[in-house]
Enzyme design. Structure first.
Site, PDB file in Angstrom:
ATOM      1  CG  HIS A 159      -9.676 -23.023   9.722  1.00  0.00           C
ATOM      2  ND1 HIS A 159     -10.200 -24.132   9.094  1.00  0.00           N
ATOM      3  CD2 HIS A 159     -10.715 -22.154   9.865  1.00  0.00           C
ATOM      4  CE1 HIS A 159     -11.486 -23.937   8.871  1.00  0.00           C
ATOM      5  NE2 HIS A 159     -11.824 -22.754   9.336  1.00  0.00           N
ATOM      6  CG  ASP A 182      -0.290  -0.068   2.514  1.00  0.00           C
ATOM      7  OD1 ASP A 182       0.902   0.266   2.601  1.00  0.00           O
ATOM      8  OD2 ASP A 182      -0.946  -0.441   3.506  1.00  0.00           O
ATOM      9  CB  SER A 183       0.176   4.719  -0.826  1.00  0.00           C
ATOM     10  OG  SER A 183      -0.768   5.097   0.159  1.00  0.00           O
ATOM     11  N   GLY A 184       1.159   3.652   2.163  1.00  0.00           N
ATOM     12  CA  GLY A 184       1.576   4.156   3.462  1.00  0.00           C
ATOM     13  C   GLY A 184       0.696   5.272   3.977  1.00  0.00           C
ATOM     14  N   GLY A 185      -0.139   5.828   3.106  1.00  0.00           N
ATOM     15  CA  GLY A 185      -0.955   6.978   3.484  1.00  0.00           C
ATOM     16  C   GLY A 185      -2.032   6.650   4.496  1.00  0.00           C
ATOM     17  CG  PHE A 186      -5.682   3.487   5.522  1.00  0.00           C
ATOM     18  CD1 PHE A 186      -6.891   4.167   5.509  1.00  0.00           C
ATOM     19  CD2 PHE A 186      -5.533   2.405   6.375  1.00  0.00           C
ATOM     20  CE1 PHE A 186      -7.938   3.766   6.333  1.00  0.00           C
ATOM     21  CE2 PHE A 186      -6.577   1.995   7.197  1.00  0.00           C
ATOM     22  CZ  PHE A 186      -7.773   2.681   7.169  1.00  0.00           C
ATOM     23  CG  ASP A 195      -6.587  -5.155   1.613  1.00  0.00           C
ATOM     24  OD1 ASP A 195      -7.257  -4.423   0.868  1.00  0.00           O
ATOM     25  OD2 ASP A 195      -6.165  -4.774   2.722  1.00  0.00           O
ATOM     26  CD  GLN A 221      -9.964   7.672  -1.631  1.00  0.00           C
ATOM     27  OE1 GLN A 221     -11.057   7.757  -1.073  1.00  0.00           O
ATOM     28  NE2 GLN A 221      -9.001   6.880  -1.185  1.00  0.00           N
ATOM     29  CB  CYS A 271      -6.522 -25.638   6.659  1.00  0.00           C
ATOM     30  SG  CYS A 271      -7.006 -25.935   8.360  1.00  0.00           S
ATOM     31  N   GLY A 287     -11.477   4.316   0.157  1.00  0.00           N
ATOM     32  CA  GLY A 287     -12.338   5.198   0.936  1.00  0.00           C
ATOM     33  C   GLY A 287     -13.624   4.562   1.439  1.00  0.00           C
ATOM     34  CG  ASP A 316      -5.327   7.037  -1.330  1.00  0.00           C
ATOM     35  OD1 ASP A 316      -4.390   6.859  -0.538  1.00  0.00           O
ATOM     36  OD2 ASP A 316      -6.346   6.305  -1.338  1.00  0.00           O
ATOM     37  CB  CYS A 328      -9.436 -28.947   9.299  1.00  0.00           C
ATOM     38  SG  CYS A 328     -10.118 -27.409   9.942  1.00  0.00           S
ATOM     39  CB  CYS A 358     -11.358 -27.235   6.463  1.00  0.00           C
ATOM     40  SG  CYS A 358     -10.005 -26.066   6.238  1.00  0.00           S
TER      41      CYS A 358
END
Ligand SMILES: [Zn+2]
Length: 412
Positions: free
Chosen positions: A341, A92-96, A272, A193, A312, A222, A146, A315, A310
């Site tokens: 899991h 990510d950009s680091g902004g958030f 994500d 945005q 995984c 956003g 952003d 399980c 499952c």
């Protein structure tokens, strides 16, 4: 440059299956990206992630920039080598994080001014600096800086300013990136945005789509800030409808199964969220019958695995719910077992969607998934509304399941 090929489209909804080829291999879409805040996913090694079949993870630029820092990552040859991760990586950009974690952040046209957590000195994160840091980290997908405002902000003028500034910052990111020599291996995504205002979203979409030839994909930013879900899905739908067919669409910050499947039906390819791994550490295992809270006493004598179907490691080894109940908040091994899991659960939800779209059975997949997941709780009204808007009626035919006015989170 990334190669993006659409392989199949759902005949009813706007869902699609595609193949995204990046420098570290192929990632089939739609996909869910687990978030590895600092290098490895909390509780898992990169090798474990890879063995679970995950082909794309997200690293937070803000955290990597603080620790270990760009210099060490640069000397290591980038975050892939640093953490022993051989598949695709998005940063990510680091902004958030800057806005949400740092005190005294001030946004100016130049960039985001914040107080360094190390020195206390005023430090500026500009679009160019964000690109430079992400180039050093070496992610296969990098995000524009952003101007982020909360989706709950009532101040329309501020939302408009942030949207217009995000377009200007995109231009600065494009210029820096295209002159860096990194554009052959790293791919820049734009972030749409405009808050919850459809007119502002439209204006942002128009401007960002004009820059399509300089970006490899588009994110819908956003959202997921506590807004009404009926507003959330309408904005996602509006963006997904207008974004170009030949670029991946990434809805940021969503991870509940119902959110993922609704967004896929609306035309989203990537998502994500920290939710599945964070909730695992608090003892909540995700299953096709809804989340299971392993801290509840009713599991003390439950010797079944979390989900017998499952595949995984947790399980398939037969680890009992009872064992997890007894140690979940005390032993890191239990958090680790539930994390694996939950990552596999997210992958199965999205893998199942891909298979169904390829087989032409995605509407049935949605109806079956929602019927199982919400059997006891009732369908969230917003999911019914959103899926109806793309031609799938959850209440059609034999619907014994009622509709619930809640948001959808179900904690048993
Ligand atoms: Zn499992």
């Amino acid at each position: 440059m990334a190669k993006f090929e659409v392989l199949a489209k759902c005949h009813t909804t706007r869902a699609r299956v595609s193949r995204l080829t990046l420098s570290h291999g192929i990632t089939p879409l739609p996909t869910f990206m687990p978030v590895a805040t600092q290098a490895a996913i909390k509780g898992l090694t990169a090798q474990q992630m890879e063995s679970l079949g995950v082909t794309l993870i997200l690293n937070n630029t803000y955290h990597l920039n603080l620790r270990p820092g760009v210099q060490i990552l640069g000397e290591a040859g980038g975050a892939h080598k640093f953490q022993g991760w051989h598949k695709n990586l998005l940063t990510d950009s680091g902004g958030f994080q800057l806005v949400s974690l740092s005190k005294f952040t001030k946004i100016t046209e130049q960039g985001a001014l914040f107080e360094s957590p190390f020195t206390g000195e005023p430090t500026m994160l500009t679009p160019e600096e964000s690109m430079s840091i992400q180039h050093a980290i070496g992610g296969d997908i990098i995000m524009q800086l952003d101007d982020v405002v909360s989706s709950m902000t009532p101040d329309r003028a501020r939302v408009e300013e942030a949207m217009e500034r995000s377009v200007r910052w995109l231009d600065r990111c494009i210029t820096y990136h295209n002159n860096s020599g990194k554009q052959t291996t790293q791919n820049l995504f734009a972030i749409v945005q405009g808050g919850l205002d459809s007119e502002l979203r439209d204006r942002c979409l128009t401007q960002m789509i004009e820059r399509k030839n300089d970006v490899a994909g588009f994110a819908i930013g956003g959202l997921s800030g506590g807004e009404e879900k009926d507003v959330f899905w309408r904005i996602v739908k509006q963006c997904a409808e207008r974004l170009p067919d030949d670029r991946p669409r990434y809805c940021m910050g969503i991870g509940f199964a119902e959110d993922l499947l609704v967004c896929v039906a609306l035309g989203v390819d990537m998502a994500d969220c920290v939710f599945p791994t964070r909730t695992a550490r608090f003892g909540v295992a995700l299953t096709h019958r809804g989340p299971v809270n392993l801290r509840l006493a009713k599991y003390a004598y439950d010797f079944e695995p979390i989900d017998p179907d499952c595949p995984c490691p947790t399980c398939s080894a037969g680890t009992s719910r009872a064992m997890l109940y007894h140690v979940i908040t005390r032993e890191t091994a239990a958090a680790h077992a539930v994390t694996m899991h939950n990552i596999v659960f997210q992958a199965r939800v999205m893998g199942g969607a891909r298979d169904a779209i390829l087989n032409g059975t995605f509407p049935d997949y949605l109806r079956t998934f929602f019927a199982n997941y919400f059997a006891d709780f009732g369908y969230p009204q917003w999911c019914v509304n959103a899926l109806r808007s793309v031609g799938v009626d959850l209440l059609e035919g034999d619907s014994k399941i009622k509709v619930n006015k809640g948001t959808g989170a179900k904690w048993e």
